[in-house]
Design an enzyme around this catalytic site. Structure first.
Site, PDB file in Angstrom:
ATOM      1  N   ASP A   1      -2.372  -6.571   5.248  1.00 29.86           N
ATOM      2  CA  ASP A   1      -3.266  -5.806   4.373  1.00 29.86           C
ATOM      3  C   ASP A   1      -3.580  -6.606   3.112  1.00 29.86           C
ATOM      4  O   ASP A   1      -4.718  -6.621   2.643  1.00 29.86           O
ATOM      5  CB  ASP A   1      -2.609  -4.468   4.008  1.00 29.86           C
ATOM      6  CG  ASP A   1      -2.150  -3.723   5.247  1.00 29.86           C
ATOM      7  OD1 ASP A   1      -2.997  -3.296   6.022  1.00 29.86           O
ATOM      8  OD2 ASP A   1      -0.927  -3.615   5.453  1.00 29.86           O
TER       9      ASP A   1
ATOM     10  N   HIS B   1       1.806   1.453   4.865  1.00 30.24           N
ATOM     11  CA  HIS B   1       0.915   0.672   5.728  1.00 30.24           C
ATOM     12  C   HIS B   1       0.199   1.664   6.641  1.00 30.24           C
ATOM     13  O   HIS B   1       0.601   1.901   7.772  1.00 30.24           O
ATOM     14  CB  HIS B   1       1.702  -0.353   6.551  1.00 30.24           C
ATOM     15  CG  HIS B   1       0.874  -0.927   7.666  1.00 30.24           C
ATOM     16  ND1 HIS B   1      -0.169  -1.793   7.447  1.00 30.24           N
ATOM     17  CD2 HIS B   1       0.909  -0.730   9.008  1.00 30.24           C
ATOM     18  CE1 HIS B   1      -0.731  -2.103   8.605  1.00 30.24           C
ATOM     19  NE2 HIS B   1      -0.106  -1.460   9.567  1.00 30.24           N
TER      20      HIS B   1
END
Ligand code: NAX
Length: 332
Positions: free
Chosen positions: A162, A190
């Site tokens: 990410d 996440h």
């Protein structure tokens, strides 16, 4: 003098991330060009999976990597985690048709109690466990609780993919190379609630917010692109991210092992910093100080928009923790 090999266990080693990850570890990208490794490859006790794993091992043999000093192929977690210095928990069940996130959490949770216990009982005492299999924050929490003999700060989960995605988006928008983007921070879970930080992330040494100068884009398209990038890859490729996920894990472990300059994003046990509830594993800005150690970076300023989003992603993590409460034992 040749260094002693590092033993690395990888679960789900015959899966797509495994296929992209193993050659990177065996060629030195994770632990350096002069560090030998032994790979302990763990798969489920199903003929098709073990056959696929044999095929992957044959390919690793055929690469003749100078640093690869041995392989163990097993479906027995006690054997798989024996003496390992790193346990990379990649394997888990994918979400099935009609399955809610809560169902997936419940379905995958027990995998991580068994693996956590085996790590507790058989891994090297300095073993670092990194969880990739989703929902990775909560799975890491389960593994950590199942390994009470090992310090909590030896467990983490991955938001490096990410982070890298956020860097790429900001670089494209600013018209610079991604290497100009530093201190990129992801907060929270996440999942689609994760929070990419435009205020503390830097482009050419200045706040991304200042350089981009477009709050609508930063709080809108930037946010949703990073949060939903995984789904966009599935839509385009028909398969979830594998090369970039493996690369994120190489980056995460390499920085933890070797240390690095600047800020990185990692899901680590909260000490209450930035109002994140203690006892959750949440993505934080960290300094990797070398020798597998890290510190949560303190004193960063956040605006009201970021604070509110961090509060909701942390609330999601707290909800996930409740769903798996029965797997966390008395220590939760
Ligand atoms: P694959 O389905 O290709 O491979 C998973 C492998 O794990 C399979 O070979 C399966 O047999 C094995 N497995 C399942 N249960 C296991 C167990 N109990 N012990 C050992 N092996 C087991 O999935 P892949 O694309 O490699 O993705 C693996 C995991 O990574 C998934 O949970 C996925 O959601 C997660 N991801 C996490 C990311 C992150 O940034 N944290 C990004 C990429 C990825 O989506």
């Amino acid at each position: 003098m040749t260094k002693a090999p590092i033993r690395v266990a990888i679960t789900g080693a015959a899966g797509q991330i495994g296929y992209a990850l193993l050659p990177r570890i065996a060629s030195g990208a994770m632990f350096g060009p002069d560090q030998p490794v032994i790979l302990q490859l763990i798969e489920i006790p199903v003929e098709a999976a073990m056959n696929a794993l044999k095929g992957v091992a044959m390919e690793l043999d055929d690469c003749a990597f100078p640093l690869l000093q041995g392989m163990v192929l097993t479906s027995d977690v006690n054997e798989g985690f024996k003496d390992v210095n790193y346990a990379l928990l990649v394997g888990s069940k994918p979400r099935g048709p009609g399955m809610e996130r809560g169902d997936l959490i419940k379905e995958n949770g027990p995998i991580f109690t068994g693996q956590g216990r085996a790590i507790n009982d058989h891994a090297a005492r300095d073993c670092r466990t990194v969880v990739v299999g989703n929902p990775c924050n909560t799975n890491a929490l389960i593994a950590m609780h199942s390994a009470p003999d090992l310090p909590d700060n030896q467990f983490s989960a991955m938001t490096r993919l990410d982070q890298n995605r956020a860097m790429a988006q900001l670089a494209t928008k600013a018209g610079v190379h991604s290497s100009e983007v530093t201190d990129a921070i992801i907060w929270g879970n996440h999942s689609a609630t994760q929070v990419p930080d435009y205020k503390n992330t830097k482009i050419g040494g200045k706040s991304a917010q200042e350089v981009i100068g477009d709050m609508d884009w930063l709080q809108g398209e930037f946010f949703t692109t990073v949060q939903k990038r995984g789904a966009a890859i599935i839509a385009a490729r028909g398969l979830s991210s594998a090369m970039s996920a493996a690369n994120g894990l190489v980056d995460h472990v390499r920085d933890l092992y070797m240390g690095c300059e600047g800020i990185r994003s990692m899901c680590v046990p909260s000490d209450g910093s930035y109002g994140v509830t203690e006892g959750l594993i949440s993505s934080f800005p960290v300094h990797c100080t070398g020798n597998n150690n890290y510190e949560i970076v303190q004193g960063l300023e956040l605006d009201d928009f970021l604070k509110a989003r961090i509060e909701s992603t942390v609330a999601e993590l707290a909800g996930e923790k409740e769903v798996v409460a029965d797997l966390l034992g008395a220590s939760a």
